[in-house]
Design an enzyme around this catalytic site. Structure first.
Site, PDB file in Angstrom:
ATOM      1  CE1 TYR A 177      -3.318  -2.798   0.513  1.00 38.43           C
ATOM      2  CE2 TYR A 177      -2.909  -2.734   2.873  1.00 38.43           C
ATOM      3  CZ  TYR A 177      -3.539  -3.297   1.778  1.00 38.43           C
ATOM      4  OH  TYR A 177      -4.385  -4.373   1.958  1.00 38.43           O
ATOM      5  CE  LYS A 208      -5.958  -6.926   1.346  1.00 39.59           C
ATOM      6  NZ  LYS A 208      -6.113  -6.997   2.811  1.00 39.59           N
TER       7      LYS A 208
END
Length: 305
Positions: A177, A208
């Site tokens: 992220y 992810k």
């Protein structure tokens, strides 16, 4: 279905671990090279915000709710911290697990200090636990906050754990992220594509990523850049905050069939619901992810029709 001989086993998996890696990869993806990851790591990441409050079923405040869902639903793997697995795993030995190796709380906001999430435990400890507990541990996961002033530490730890996990025949999932005071827009599609490429350079099997910002009708096209940038690292999309089930399933379908993503990693959208509904939604997500079900068919499965 992917055949054994068609799996591209990374070259950092030694000969002695190739069979274990192949078996873990086939089992975590159900032989389809897609991943349905049920995320249960938020007890640390979001404290009790995701488990108690308005719009959240009261069952969710009991940590065992996560394990009941994982044991009763179609999933590829249940991801959570080793401590939770150690406390509940003896009652849920059939669940396939992925051990989350690092976490942080949400108390320190990005404007106060750049995020830092070092290892809680390392891969050799996971291997020891796997061998002593006899639980079905298929992989490990780790979060990197790209753009944080601490990214160097997290990147270094991630590189080592991917190598160590592959040496042991375990599958790896990196949460990547962009976040911190240097990051103007963490949902920028071009930046997310950069994060996907970083996961590839680290050698991870899966990454992810957050879904990019934009108009709903444009987001799946925007996400194509990240999927292509990830190369042979498979992209799974974070489920995000709880939303309408039909919209969630449509978005998942678009991520896979328009963007080219290889699955999803969903937590709150599943576990904040009552057990029966959570199981039905899990199974609907699995149907789209692994069985190429239509949104209409999956929604009927969720609705119990």
């Amino acid at each position: 279905m992917i055949e054994n001989e068609n799996i591209k086993i990374p070259l950092d998996v030694p000969a002695k671990s190739r069979n274990r890696y192949r078996d873990n990869y086939l089992r975590i993806t159900k032989g389809r090279e897609r991943l349905m990851l049920f995320a249960g790591d938020q007890k640390a990441e979001h404290l009790n915000d995701d488990f108690f409050g308005e719009g959240i079923d009261r069952e969710d405040n009991d940590p065992e709710h996560l394990f009941r869902i994982a044991a009763s639903s179609n999933i590829g793997v249940f991801a959570t911290q080793l401590g939770l697995i150690a406390r509940y795993g003896m009652d849920y030995p059939s669940v396939p697990y992925l051990v989350k190796l690092n976490s942080k709380t949400n108390l320190i906001k990005a404007e106060q200090a750049d995020p830092r999430s070092p290892l809680w435990i390392d891969v050799p400890q996971v291997v020891e636990f796997m061998e002593s507990s006899k639980l079905d541990i298929l992989g490990v996961g780790y979060t990197i906050y790209l753009g944080s002033e601490h990214e160097g530490e997290m990147l270094s730890q991630a590189a080592r754990l991917v190598y160590q996990a592959h040496q042991a025949g375990l599958v790896t999932v990196l949460w990547v992220y962009p976040r911190g005071r240097a990051v103007a827009d963490e949902r920028d599609p071009h930046l997310i594509a950069g994060a996907a490429g970083v996961a590839l350079t680290l050698g991870s099997d899966f990454v992810k990523l957050n879904y990019p910002a934009g108009a709903e009708e444009d987001r799946a096209d925007l996400f194509k850049e990240a999927v292509q940038a990830a190369g042979r690292t498979k992209v799974v999309c974070a489920g995000g905050e709880s939303t309408d089930a039909r919209l969630f399933l449509q978005r998942l379908h678009d991520q896979i069939h328009i963007s080219g993503a290889a699955g999803n990693a969903t937590g709150r959208n599943i576990h904040q619901r009552p057990l029966d509904e959570a199981i039905r939604l899990c199974n609907a997500i699995y149907a789209i992810t692994l069985d190429n079900a239509s949104v209409d068919w999956a929604y009927r499965l969720y609705s119990g029709e």
